[in-house]
Design a protein around this motif. Structure first.
Motif, PDB file in Angstrom:
ATOM      1  N   THR A  75       8.860  77.843  34.044  1.00  0.00           N
ATOM      2  CA  THR A  75       8.921  76.507  33.467  1.00  0.00           C
ATOM      3  C   THR A  75      10.350  76.158  33.063  1.00  0.00           C
ATOM      4  N   ASP A  76      10.701  74.935  33.354  1.00  0.00           N
ATOM      5  CA  ASP A  76      12.019  74.419  32.948  1.00  0.00           C
ATOM      6  C   ASP A  76      12.059  74.321  31.429  1.00  0.00           C
ATOM      7  N   ILE A  77      13.194  74.608  30.838  1.00  0.00           N
ATOM      8  CA  ILE A  77      13.345  74.620  29.381  1.00  0.00           C
ATOM      9  C   ILE A  77      13.107  73.248  28.764  1.00  0.00           C
ATOM     10  N   ASN A  78      13.330  72.176  29.536  1.00  0.00           N
ATOM     11  CA  ASN A  78      13.174  70.815  29.014  1.00  0.00           C
ATOM     12  C   ASN A  78      11.818  70.202  29.324  1.00  0.00           C
ATOM     13  N   GLU A  79      10.917  70.954  29.956  1.00  0.00           N
ATOM     14  CA  GLU A  79       9.602  70.406  30.303  1.00  0.00           C
ATOM     15  C   GLU A  79       8.769  70.218  29.041  1.00  0.00           C
ATOM     16  N   THR A  80       7.936  69.201  29.047  1.00  0.00           N
ATOM     17  CA  THR A  80       7.097  68.908  27.878  1.00  0.00           C
ATOM     18  C   THR A  80       5.874  69.824  27.867  1.00  0.00           C
ATOM     19  N   MET A  81       5.253  69.872  26.717  1.00  0.00           N
ATOM     20  CA  MET A  81       4.050  70.696  26.561  1.00  0.00           C
ATOM     21  C   MET A  81       2.907  70.162  27.418  1.00  0.00           C
ATOM     22  N   GLU A  82       2.853  68.848  27.623  1.00  0.00           N
ATOM     23  CA  GLU A  82       1.807  68.260  28.463  1.00  0.00           C
ATOM     24  C   GLU A  82       1.915  68.767  29.899  1.00  0.00           C
ATOM     25  N   GLY A  83       3.129  68.870  30.412  1.00  0.00           N
ATOM     26  CA  GLY A  83       3.318  69.386  31.769  1.00  0.00           C
ATOM     27  C   GLY A  83       2.899  70.839  31.888  1.00  0.00           C
ATOM     28  N   ILE A  84       3.203  71.610  30.873  1.00  0.00           N
ATOM     29  CA  ILE A  84       2.823  73.030  30.873  1.00  0.00           C
ATOM     30  C   ILE A  84       1.305  73.159  30.774  1.00  0.00           C
ATOM     31  N   LYS A  85       0.689  72.336  29.922  1.00  0.00           N
ATOM     32  CA  LYS A  85      -0.771  72.377  29.792  1.00  0.00           C
ATOM     33  C   LYS A  85      -1.437  72.051  31.115  1.00  0.00           C
ATOM     34  N   GLY A  86      -0.873  71.099  31.848  1.00  0.00           N
ATOM     35  CA  GLY A  86      -1.440  70.743  33.143  1.00  0.00           C
ATOM     36  C   GLY A  86      -1.375  71.897  34.127  1.00  0.00           C
ATOM     37  N   ARG A  87      -0.260  72.607  34.135  1.00  0.00           N
ATOM     38  CA  ARG A  87      -0.119  73.739  35.058  1.00  0.00           C
ATOM     39  C   ARG A  87      -0.980  74.932  34.634  1.00  0.00           C
ATOM     40  N   LEU A  88      -1.068  75.166  33.332  1.00  0.00           N
ATOM     41  CA  LEU A  88      -1.877  76.290  32.856  1.00  0.00           C
ATOM     42  C   LEU A  88      -3.369  76.017  32.987  1.00  0.00           C
ATOM     43  N   SER A  89      -3.774  74.757  32.943  1.00  0.00           N
ATOM     44  CA  SER A  89      -5.190  74.416  33.079  1.00  0.00           C
ATOM     45  C   SER A  89      -5.697  74.701  34.490  1.00  0.00           C
ATOM     46  N   GLY A  90      -4.793  74.903  35.441  1.00  0.00           N
ATOM     47  CA  GLY A  90      -5.191  75.234  36.798  1.00  0.00           C
ATOM     48  C   GLY A  90      -5.731  76.650  36.943  1.00  0.00           C
ATOM     49  N   ILE A  91      -5.510  77.480  35.962  1.00  0.00           N
ATOM     50  CA  ILE A  91      -6.037  78.851  35.978  1.00  0.00           C
ATOM     51  C   ILE A  91      -7.485  78.807  35.505  1.00  0.00           C
ATOM     52  N   ASP A  92      -8.378  79.495  36.231  1.00  0.00           N
ATOM     53  CA  ASP A  92      -9.805  79.491  35.885  1.00  0.00           C
ATOM     54  C   ASP A  92     -10.048  80.016  34.481  1.00  0.00           C
ATOM     55  N   GLY A  93     -10.832  79.282  33.704  1.00  0.00           N
ATOM     56  CA  GLY A  93     -11.253  79.727  32.385  1.00  0.00           C
ATOM     57  C   GLY A  93     -10.261  79.495  31.269  1.00  0.00           C
ATOM     58  N   VAL A  94      -9.085  78.980  31.570  1.00  0.00           N
ATOM     59  CA  VAL A  94      -8.077  78.750  30.539  1.00  0.00           C
ATOM     60  C   VAL A  94      -8.320  77.395  29.896  1.00  0.00           C
ATOM     61  N   SER A  95      -8.335  77.368  28.586  1.00  0.00           N
ATOM     62  CA  SER A  95      -8.513  76.109  27.861  1.00  0.00           C
ATOM     63  C   SER A  95      -7.585  76.103  26.648  1.00  0.00           C
ATOM     64  N   PHE A  96      -7.310  74.915  26.158  1.00  0.00           N
ATOM     65  CA  PHE A  96      -6.465  74.775  24.982  1.00  0.00           C
ATOM     66  C   PHE A  96      -7.315  74.432  23.785  1.00  0.00           C
ATOM     67  N   ASP A  97      -6.931  74.981  22.644  1.00  0.00           N
ATOM     68  CA  ASP A  97      -7.609  74.712  21.389  1.00  0.00           C
ATOM     69  C   ASP A  97      -7.226  73.312  20.921  1.00  0.00           C
TER      70      ASP A  97
END
Length: 157
Positions: A75-97
């Motif tokens: 991840t780029d150091i300047n990327e927002t948390m929303e962008g990271i959440k979108g990429r991490l949500s692509g992993i099966d079973g991963v969810s955010f609190d």
């Protein structure tokens, strides 16, 4: 004085009773030893299955953690948390609190086990990284123990 030599022996009957008693005791001990060994074998097989299932789901949980780590590292150091959440949500079973920086996932096993992982997603001048908040092994479904009252003796009425 008369010297009488008497040859008093237990005879064949006494020897036979002792022999039958010894053989009967040995047979009982052999049966008890076999029952104990068989129950130990069943317990060892069950422990082996449980340990194998644990290591299997532990490995799967580590693989998911590796995927998350790879995404955060790339991840780029300047990327927002929303962008990271979108990429991490692509992993099966991963969810955010409810909190935006707390990620959760579970890995289920075959023997009524699951590993629940909670990660805190952190950010500093070097980039994004994770901190393991919890890594818990638990049962998927708790066994239902019913209260069974067995009347051994009802007594006199």
């Amino acid at each position: 004085m008369e010297n009488k030599n008497t040859n008093a022996s237990a005879g064949m009957g006494g020897t036979l009773i002792i022999t039958v008693f010894v053989v009967l005791c040995l047979m009982i001990f052999a049966a008890l030893s076999f029952a104990t060994a068989y129950s130990d074998l069943k317990l060892a097989r069950k422990a082996q299955d449980m340990a194998s299932d644990y290591y299997s789901i532990h490995g799967k949980a580590e693989e998911k953690l590796s995927e998350i780590s790879d995404i955060l590292f790339e991840t780029d150091i300047n990327e927002t948390m929303e962008g990271i959440k979108g990429r991490l949500s692509g992993i099966d079973g991963v969810s955010f609190d409810d909190k935006e920086t707390v990620l959760q996932y579970e890995v289920h096993g075959d023997k009524n086990h699951k590993i629940s992982v909670t990660l805190n997603i952190l950010h500093d001048s070097m980039g994004y990284y994770y901190e393991i908040s919890s890594w818990n092994l638990s049962n998927i479904n708790m066994p239902d123990y019913e209260d069974k009252i067995i009347d051994i003796w009802e007594g006199t009425e």
